[in-house]
Write an enzyme that holds these catalytic residues in place. Structure first.
Site, PDB file in Angstrom:
ATOM      1  N   CYS A 139       0.834  -1.208   0.000  1.00  0.00           N
ATOM      2  CA  CYS A 139       0.000   0.000   0.000  1.00  0.00           C
ATOM      3  C   CYS A 139       0.865   1.254   0.000  1.00  0.00           C
ATOM      4  O   CYS A 139       0.487   2.274  -0.586  1.00  0.00           O
ATOM      5  CB  CYS A 139      -0.937   0.000   1.210  1.00  0.00           C
ATOM      6  SG  CYS A 139      -2.407  -1.035   0.991  1.00  0.00           S
ATOM      7  N   CYS A 231      -5.530  -1.686   3.372  1.00  0.00           N
ATOM      8  CA  CYS A 231      -6.073  -2.780   2.554  1.00  0.00           C
ATOM      9  C   CYS A 231      -6.687  -3.891   3.389  1.00  0.00           C
ATOM     10  O   CYS A 231      -7.252  -4.842   2.832  1.00  0.00           O
ATOM     11  CB  CYS A 231      -5.002  -3.346   1.632  1.00  0.00           C
ATOM     12  SG  CYS A 231      -3.716  -4.300   2.475  1.00  0.00           S
ATOM     13  N   ASP A 463     -48.814 -22.657 -31.681  1.00  0.00           N
ATOM     14  CA  ASP A 463     -49.693 -23.094 -30.595  1.00  0.00           C
ATOM     15  C   ASP A 463     -49.465 -24.575 -30.302  1.00  0.00           C
ATOM     16  O   ASP A 463     -48.852 -25.305 -31.096  1.00  0.00           O
ATOM     17  CB  ASP A 463     -51.159 -22.851 -30.978  1.00  0.00           C
ATOM     18  CG  ASP A 463     -51.496 -21.369 -31.025  1.00  0.00           C
ATOM     19  OD1 ASP A 463     -50.783 -20.593 -30.365  1.00  0.00           O
ATOM     20  OD2 ASP A 463     -52.456 -20.998 -31.732  1.00  0.00           O
TER      21      ASP A 463
END
Length: 648
Positions: A139, A231, A463
């Site tokens: 980080c 984090c 149908d």
């Protein structure tokens, strides 16, 4: 003869020369490589980390920042006695790697320093600050805008150790920089730094330190953290080989076919809040140094995580990572300990959080991001600690999921039964008939492709009591999350035969794999296509062949068809204009004849025959001036040139 003019020393100019430059060792161009094209002042301002040999750039960086102290001599060598000796002692570049496994370089050596070459002197206060507040090395790299993917992949313990050495070595260099009489730094460089950060440099051009707690080694001693406060452990525990193996075991046990993969991550929304707090902290500190850091400058957590995870997953799975791959491996992370950290945003920005039907919580990542963009910095700092506090527990991987992109199978079907609906006929939860065209086809596809579910579509529908003859009706089936995706043409032909052998009510032809885009052609201009029908018609009054002969001469007959009563429960009420292109009558007896019609797709044929209580005008009854009804109806062709015909 005049005395020979003394030659200037290499790398220096005569006193008073306005072009005088600082003492920089002159190296062959091949030693600088790409760095040769970068001006010396630029290389100096960037800590000489731009493209040159790692060993030499690290050595130069140490000497330039720590002048006039001598450069660190190689292990076992005597220290040079003066600057000239130092220049002559510059090692050749690049250093050749020795055969066999090499021992880890001693802390502070050129090779050790080169591993942190992406960090510069300007980054040192930020590194020190973030380490002190409990931020993990990866980080820290993100906030220092380090874009080297390789650096993030180094083992976590090595990164932590290297960061400590980075701080320690720079501290030692600064401590030695104040001894002895030094040459003044280059005026040009001094002016450049004065313009950028006039109040934040000491007399040797080194950035001022953030005072350390207790003593000079406090940052090094206190920087070991259990869980990163930014984090929440994503870039720590979940980058290790054990977690990668866990993911791969999940993938392999699912038994998918794939030739590449794309990796996706779902992160807890509170990570965005914590990252905002850390950014404000770093931004404030950089402001004191006359520098700036925009939110978009920070390397995104997802991006950094994928840099680390992709090579490991690729190696374990034996296939490459590809952003366009249809096979997705996803991990969903959660952190219950900090779930409540987003709630203050709902008070500050209530319009950003609205309940959604399919969401368990209003605090989605997108909603939180929207609120963070809206809230003012001062309001944010009133409600959330800066820096964020260190958590006690790591994130947890709630789910590890695999998903294959949908596979599409197309073909044509014939329906020979007058007691089989196209799709399951279920009313109020009660099944009316035991099967359907959709089910008779899809059950075999589902079994072979090992899919989770499917979606059936076709070019129109018939149908339950209508047969589909001729070349059949085009259809397509989307198979969702299939485990098997690769089939040869011969295997598809065998699958087609399996379907045909399973029932005498339907037959399938031209079965093939198609793309999602190709399915659009089946629906493209559907109402402009034509269909051919055969209808068995009954009349209440006796007829002769001459009574129906005029029907053969009618062309392009326009109809106005109001939505039929039998479909009004599922279709909107409207009047639709349809066209009967041609008709041909075939006399049977006094009350029966067969009518062959070519019509616009979407025409209600039954209603055209009996009139649907006047809702279709004109109709066969009105044309014959008697009551007419339809007894049987067959679809003889659906004129859609898709999918391509195969050699069946």
């Amino acid at each position: 003869m005049a005395a020979a003019r003394p030659q200037p020393q290499p790398g220096r100019r005569r006193a008073g020369d306005p072009r005088r430059r600082p003492l920089v060792p002159r190296l062959p161009r091949t030693h600088w490589k790409a760095g040769a094209t970068v001006p010396a002042s630029r290389r100096f301002s960037q800590g000489l980390g731009g493209g040159g040999c790692d060993a030499i750039s690290a050595s130069l960086r140490a000497r330039l920042w720590a002048r006039p102290g001598p450069a660190r001599p190689p292990a076992g060598a005597a220290a040079p006695s003066n600057r000239a000796a130092t220049r002559s002692a510059a090692p050749p570049c690049p250093a050749q790697p020795s055969a066999g496994p090499a021992a880890r370089p001693a802390p502070g050596s050129d090779r050790e320093l080169s591993s942190m070459s992406s960090l510069t002197e300007k980054d040192k206060p930020i590194v020190q600050l973030l380490l002190n507040t409990g931020t993990c090395p990866r980080c820290i790299f993100r906030f220092c805008r380090v874009g080297s993917q390789t650096l993030y992949r180094h083992p976590y313990k090595d990164l932590m150790k290297d960061l400590k050495e980075f701080l320690k070595n720079n501290q030692q260099k600064e401590d030695t920089a104040g001894f002895g009489v030094v040459d003044p730094p280059c005026k040009r460089i001094r002016l450049e730094y004065t313009e950028e950060v006039p109040d934040d440099l000491n007399q040797n051009g080194v950035l001022k330190q953030i005072p350390l707690v207790n003593d000079d080694n406090a940052a090094v001693e206190n920087s070991t953290v259990e869980v990163c406060n930014v984090c929440l452990g994503i870039l720590q525990e979940f980058c290790e080989a054990d977690f990668v193996k866990r993911v791969c075991e999940k993938v392999n046990s699912a038994d998918y076919q794939f030739t590449s993969f794309v990796f996706s991550v779902s992160l807890p929304p509170q990570l965005s809040v914590r990252e905002r707090a850390a950014w404000l902290l770093v931004k404030q500190e950089m402001g004191k140094l006359g520098l700036s850091l925009a939110k978009d400058d920070i390397v995104q957590l997802k991006e950094a995580y994928k840099w680390i995870i992709h090579p490991q997953l690729s190696e374990e799975l034996g296939v490459p990572a590809d952003g366009k791959s249809l096979f997705e491996v996803s991990v969903v992370f959660a952190h219950p300990e900090t779930d409540e950290e987003c709630r203050f945003l709902a008070t500050a920005c209530p319009d950003c959080f609205k309940p959604a039907k399919n969401k368990q919580s209003v605090f989605t990542r997108m909603a939180v991001m929207k609120a963070l963009e809206k809230i003012k910095e001062e309001d944010f700092l009133k409600h959330f600690p800066c820096p964020p506090c260190s958590p006690k527990n790591l994130c947890v991987a709630l789910e590890i999921q695999c998903n294959n992109g949908a596979v599409f199978v197309a073909g044509r079907y014939n329906k020979y039964s007058r007691n089989l609906p196209q799709t399951p006929w279920i009313i109020d939860g009660e099944r009316k008939l035991e099967s359907s065209v959709e089910e008779l086809i899809s059950e075999h596809l589902m079994a072979e492709f090992k899919a989770d579910s499917f979606t059936f579509s076709s070019s129109g529908r018939e149908d339950v009591d209508v047969r589909t003859l001729g070349n059949g009706r085009p259809f397509a089936i989307e198979l969702v999350n299939p485990r098997r995706i690769h089939f040869t043409a011969e295997e598809m032909k065998e699958l087609q035969q399996t379907i045909n052998n399973s029932s005498d009510k339907i037959q399938v032809r031209d079965l093939q794999l198609v793309t999602r885009e190709a399915i659009g052609r089946m629906k493209e201009g559907e109402e402009e296509k034509t269909k051919t029908y055969s209808a068995l018609v009954w009349t209440d009054k006796a007829i002769q062949k001459e009574d129906i002969a005029f029907l053969d001469d009618i062309k392009e007959l326009k109809l106005d068809q109001k939505t039929p009563l039998r479909v009004l429960h599922r279709r909107p009420l409207a009047v639709r204009c349809r066209i009967i292109h041609t008709m041909k009558s075939e006399y049977i007896d006094e009350h029966h004849f067969r009518l062959h019609l070519k019509t616009q797709a979407g025409t209600y044929i039954k209603e055209f025959v009996h009139g649907d209580f006047g809702r279709t005008k004109p109709n066969i009854g009105s044309l014959l001036n008697r009551t007419a009804d339809i007894l049987e109806l067959d679809v003889e062709s659906v004129d859609v040139d898709w999918p391509p015909a195969l050699d069946n």
